[in-house]
Write a protein that holds these residues in place. Structure first.
Motif, PDB file in Angstrom:
ATOM      1  N   LEU A 280       0.635  -1.088  -0.212  1.00  0.00           N
ATOM      2  CA  LEU A 280      -0.119   0.107  -0.069  1.00  0.00           C
ATOM      3  C   LEU A 280       0.852   1.505   0.043  1.00  0.00           C
ATOM      4  CD1 LEU A 280      -2.542  -1.371   2.769  1.00  0.00           C
ATOM      5  CD2 LEU A 280      -3.353  -0.362   0.485  1.00  0.00           C
ATOM      6  N   ARG A 281       1.789   1.339   0.862  1.00  0.00           N
ATOM      7  CA  ARG A 281       2.623   2.474   1.134  1.00  0.00           C
ATOM      8  C   ARG A 281       3.405   2.666  -0.256  1.00  0.00           C
ATOM      9  NH1 ARG A 281       7.708   2.029   3.500  1.00  0.00           N
ATOM     10  NH2 ARG A 281       7.247   0.086   4.198  1.00  0.00           N
ATOM     11  N   GLN A 282       3.856   1.746  -0.824  1.00  0.00           N
ATOM     12  CA  GLN A 282       4.960   1.922  -2.110  1.00  0.00           C
ATOM     13  C   GLN A 282       3.887   2.213  -3.272  1.00  0.00           C
ATOM     14  OE1 GLN A 282       8.004   1.627  -2.067  1.00  0.00           O
ATOM     15  NE2 GLN A 282       8.913   0.121  -0.393  1.00  0.00           N
ATOM     16  N   ALA A 283       2.663   1.718  -3.160  1.00  0.00           N
ATOM     17  CA  ALA A 283       1.849   1.987  -4.161  1.00  0.00           C
ATOM     18  C   ALA A 283       1.535   3.644  -4.061  1.00  0.00           C
ATOM     19  CB  ALA A 283       0.537   1.193  -4.243  1.00  0.00           C
TER      20      ALA A 283
ATOM     21  N   PRO B 288       1.993   6.459  14.143  1.00  0.00           N
ATOM     22  CA  PRO B 288       1.830   7.883  14.675  1.00  0.00           C
ATOM     23  C   PRO B 288       1.343   8.889  13.370  1.00  0.00           C
ATOM     24  CG  PRO B 288       4.225   7.085  14.258  1.00  0.00           C
ATOM     25  CD  PRO B 288       3.498   5.790  14.305  1.00  0.00           C
ATOM     26  N   GLN B 289       0.671   9.868  13.978  1.00  0.00           N
ATOM     27  CA  GLN B 289       0.344  10.911  13.022  1.00  0.00           C
ATOM     28  C   GLN B 289       1.351  11.502  12.247  1.00  0.00           C
ATOM     29  OE1 GLN B 289      -2.822  12.375  12.234  1.00  0.00           O
ATOM     30  NE2 GLN B 289      -3.458  10.499  13.275  1.00  0.00           N
ATOM     31  N   SER B 290       2.612  11.249  12.712  1.00  0.00           N
ATOM     32  CA  SER B 290       3.631  11.892  12.159  1.00  0.00           C
ATOM     33  C   SER B 290       4.269  11.010  10.823  1.00  0.00           C
ATOM     34  CB  SER B 290       4.871  12.201  13.164  1.00  0.00           C
ATOM     35  OG  SER B 290       5.093  10.985  13.784  1.00  0.00           O
ATOM     36  N   ASN B 291       3.774  10.066  10.849  1.00  0.00           N
ATOM     37  CA  ASN B 291       4.209   8.856   9.746  1.00  0.00           C
ATOM     38  C   ASN B 291       3.822   9.420   8.477  1.00  0.00           C
ATOM     39  OD1 ASN B 291       3.771   6.934   7.409  1.00  0.00           O
ATOM     40  ND2 ASN B 291       4.586   5.477   9.328  1.00  0.00           N
ATOM     41  N   PRO B 292       4.702   9.653   7.638  1.00  0.00           N
ATOM     42  CA  PRO B 292       4.582  10.361   6.360  1.00  0.00           C
ATOM     43  C   PRO B 292       3.597  10.007   5.257  1.00  0.00           C
ATOM     44  CG  PRO B 292       6.957   9.742   6.528  1.00  0.00           C
ATOM     45  CD  PRO B 292       6.292   9.334   7.709  1.00  0.00           C
TER      46      PRO B 292
END
Ligand SMILES: *[C@@H]1O[C@H](CO)[C@@H](O)[C@H](O)[C@H]1NC(C)=O
Ligand SMILES: *[C@@H]1O[C@H](CO)[C@@H](O)[C@H](O)[C@H]1NC(C)=O
Ligand SMILES: *[C@@H]1O[C@H](CO)[C@@H](O)[C@H](O)[C@H]1NC(C)=O
Ligand SMILES: *[C@@H]1O[C@H](CO)[C@@H](O)[C@H](O)[C@H]1NC(C)=O
Length: 726
Positions: A488-491, A561-565
């Motif tokens: 998901l993240r890489q897509a 965390p919310q800070s996760n880009p």
């Protein structure tokens, strides 16, 4: 089942006539001749066999990593500079110029990835060229086995074929009802690129050996395989008259075990052959009865998770499959068990063609696992603008979640390929992109050369949604964290780079609506032309909406965390993806952003703008009734204009109507599929004449049928009605 009951009571009178469960067995009173699409498919998720049942038995054998060659870097470096210019042309309304530039600068080189190829054929010559009587051949969709039975020269001969997942081999038992009756000559053959062929008798318990090794033809970068059949006879004698075949005479029973291993999964010949010997030694040591029962226990533990009962057929349900198929065209309601058989057959095919067979397991391709051609239709590859995804529509809703593991293994191959293509072709340093096809190497470059299909950077977005669904059904948080999240993240990261702001929306493009074209309207360039390339495609927006929603959901479940880009980026993109729009006069959901575009094919086989109705859930009744109505209006229009013209298109129509809760229409489309598209062995096809074979229709039908009875989307409000599930 009235006639069945009569047959049981009067069994003496009807002699050996077997009473078939018409929901479970496809049976035949003839062999397959030379018709691949009459052969019976079995498989262990990696090795497949198509059983012809001919007097000299022919088995077309496959192994899912035998393809036409090694990794091909097809990325087109001219693309990187061209993409921004193509985008500008589309913004300026130069649709034709953009399409031409895309074909010149973005097509892959070569335009096609690798093709799936045959392994070997096995020949079993029992000297029964003529004089066969009382012939029967059948496929058992519950146990995953195929059998042949007939009388010859007064003796009753049986052949049984088993594909074993636990032992990793194919196994065959040949018997006769009298001792010493079996003469068997066994051979392996291949048309192309054979490297070596041997036969060796006298290896005792572990069997006489026939081997064949070959490769994919290239001098370097080829895929090489090693295959071997072990022949174990009880009674009789064995010789090898020519050093390539084994000849058994006067045996009571002959068992054959077969394996093949390839350079895709093993670094060298030694490692591949060690694995091959390990499997064949274990299978011959266990013996046929143990291999058979372990295989059947395993297979039926998966297929047996669902029992579908749609009522009993009249006596037509007892007929051979080709007769049933032909009767069904006239009177479908007389054989509801044929629909059940198609459902069971689809699940049989999925279990047979897609299992976790260890590292680098491979998913079901356009023909599942079964292919006899070196140049199969569409290379029998993984087409990911609908077909590969459709293959897995039965997986979750009919409780076969583990069959999806090979899809995620393939994505693991594809991520590094897609990152390289994102960089070379789009100038994106992060994330991965896939276009509308891939192969066993995870090929990520654009495929073929045409504006309605080549430049579609959405393959990873769709497949990532399947990873999320796998989590929703299994609730496996380890899977979510370790498998789905990286996908998901890489897509999504590719789209952080690729999307641009247009008319107030984060927009993808150049892209297209698979594989449909529109007529360029007046005021744009060039009016009247048929074109495919555009911006802000309805399906793209749905896929992007789903992707960012899935990222957000995963961030919540995994407590990131919310800070996760990756999580933080959702707030940037998700709210400004263009929402679906409805045509002001036709009330149909718009396929393209511009309501002045007209369809080149109003009855197009794809239902791309309806992705959010099925398999997505953005357009469903419990999400937004207005949009669901517009989706239904488009669906009706498509079908009234001739859609449903392939097996898989009918399957998708079935699922879409099911989601709209229009049961009559869903059922009618499912029946139409079975009227129009199955070949004699029940494989679905891409046109009414039964060729080419394309397995997605079989799988999609199961998904569509299941959707008629079980739905679980749009906020978790599931309803279950009409059938029994366990
Ligand atoms: C041959 O044997 C099988 C069992 O192996 C049996 O089911 C079949 O009825 C027999 N065929 C005939 C014609 O007797
Ligand atoms: C959960 O997912 C992980 C990672 O894919 C897998 O290894 C494990 O077998 C799964 N657990 C179950 C119960 O299927
Ligand atoms: C992300 O999910 C949270 C929790 O469900 C929700 O409150 C928030 O609105 C979502 N973010 C976006 C941008 O939709
Ligand atoms: C449903 O979709 C339409 C069209 O996009 C939109 O105008 C409307 O606000 C939506 N309704 C709801 C309840 O979300």
């Amino acid at each position: 089942m009235l006639l069945a009951a009569l047959l049981v009571l009067g069994s003496a009178a009807v002699d050996a006539a077997r009473v078939w469960d018409g929901s479970r067995f496809a049976w035949y009173d003839t062999d397959a001749g030379d018709d691949f699409k009459s052969a019976l498919p079995i498989g262990n998720g990696r090795l497949g066999a198509a059983v012809f049942g001919t007097p000299t038995e022919k088995l077309v054998l496959n192994e899912n990593s035998v393809w036409s060659g090694g990794w091909l870097d097809r990325a087109n470096p001219k693309s990187k500079d061209a993409v921004p210019k193509i985008r500008e042309m589309l913004v300026a309304g130069d649709i034709t110029g953009a399409g031409e530039s895309a074909m010149d600068n973005m097509a892959g080189n070569p335009t096609s990835p690798r093709a799936y190829n045959p392994l070997v054929n096995m020949g079993i010559d029992m000297g029964h060229g003529s004089g066969i009587e009382s012939y029967t051949r059948w496929l058992d969709t519950l146990e995953g086995t195929a059998s042949v039975n007939y009388i010859h020269g007064g003796a009753n001969y049986s052949r049984e074929y088993v594909a074993s997942y636990p032992h990793g081999v194919l196994a065959v038992r040949l018997t006769a009802d009298a001792p010493g009756k079996l003469d068997v000559k066994l051979s392996l053959s291949r048309e192309k690129w054979v490297l070596s062929q041997t036969a060796d008798t006298g290896s005792g318990e572990s069997g006489h050996k026939v081997t064949l090794s070959a490769n994919s033809g290239q001098s370097s970068n080829a895929i090489t395989f090693w295959s071997e059949a072990r022949v174990v006879n009880s009674g009789g004698t064995a010789t090898s008259p020519d050093g390539k075949t084994i000849s058994i005479t006067g045996a009571d029973t002959v068992d054959i075990f077969f394996d093949a291993e390839t350079s895709y999964r093993y670094p060298d010949a030694e490692a591949a052959q060690a694995e091959l010997n390990r499997k064949l030694d274990a299978a011959t040591a266990a013996g046929y009865p143990a291999v058979r029962s372990a295989a059947i226990d395993d297979f039926s533990s998966l297929t047996g998770r669902v029992k579908l009962d749609l009522g009993s057929s009249s006596d037509v349900g007892l007929q051979p499959a080709p007769t049933r198929l032909s009767n069904f065209k006239e009177n479908p309601d007389a054989d509801p068990q044929l629909m059940t058989l198609m459902f069971n057959f689809g699940r049989h095919l999925l279990v047979a063609s897609s299992r976790d067979t260890g590292p680098r397991s491979l998913p079901a391709n356009l023909q599942g696992l079964w292919n006899e051609d070196y140049d199969p239709a569409w290379q029998s590859k993984y087409t990911i603008n609908i077909n590969l995804e459709m293959n897995y529509w039965p997986a979750l809703v009919t409780n076969l979640a583990e069959t999806q593991k090979p899809v995620f293994d393939l994505l693991n191959e594809a991520i590094p390929r897609g990152k390289a293509v994102a960089k070379t072709m789009y100038g994106c340093d992060d994330g991965f992109v896939l276009h509308h096809n891939t192969d066993l190497w995870g090929d990520a470059a654009p495929v073929d050369k045409g504006t309605p299909y080549t430049v579609w950077p959405m393959g990873a977005a769709w497949l990532s949604a399947d990873a999320m669904e796998h989590y929703h059904f299994t609730q496996n948080e380890t899977f979510l964290a370790e498998v789905a999240w990286p996908i998901l993240r890489q897509a999504a990261r590719f789209f952080h780079c690729h999307l641009f702001e247009w008319n107030g929306h984060w927009t993808a493009g150049p892209s297209l609506s698979p594989e449909h074209a529109f007529i360029v309207p007046d005021g744009l360039t060039q009016p009247g032309r048929s074109e495919g390339l555009d911006l802000s495609i309805e399906m793209d927006n749905q896929l992007l909406h789903q992707l960012f929603t899935n990222i957000n959901t995963t961030c919540t479940i995994l407590n990131l965390p919310q800070s996760n880009p990756d999580c933080a980026a959702v707030a940037t993109y998700l709210p400004t993806i263009r929402p679906p729009a409805i045509h002001p006069t036709t009330n149909r959901l718009l396929e393209w952003h511009n309501p002045s575009y007209t369809d080149t094919e109003p009855g197009h086989r794809h239902f791309s703008p309806l992705w959010g109705l099925y398999p997505g859930s953005l357009l469903t009744l419990n999400t937004n009734e207005t949009l669901a109505d517009a989706a239904g209006t488009l669906l009706d229009h498509r079908l009234a204009s001739g859609s449903g013209s392939t097996g898989w298109s009918r399957a998708w129509a079935t699922a879409l109507y099911a989601r709209l809760q229009r049961g009559e229409d869903a059922w009618r489309n499912a029946q139409e599929l079975v009227k129009l598209f199955p070949s004699p062995n029940l494989w679905s096809s891409d046109n009414g004449r039964g060729t080419p074979f394309q397995i997605d229709g079989n799988f999609g039908l199961v998904g569509g049928m299941a959707e008629m009875w079980v739905q679980s989307h749009g906020g978790g409000g599931a309803f279950v009605a009409g059938a029994w599930w366990n």
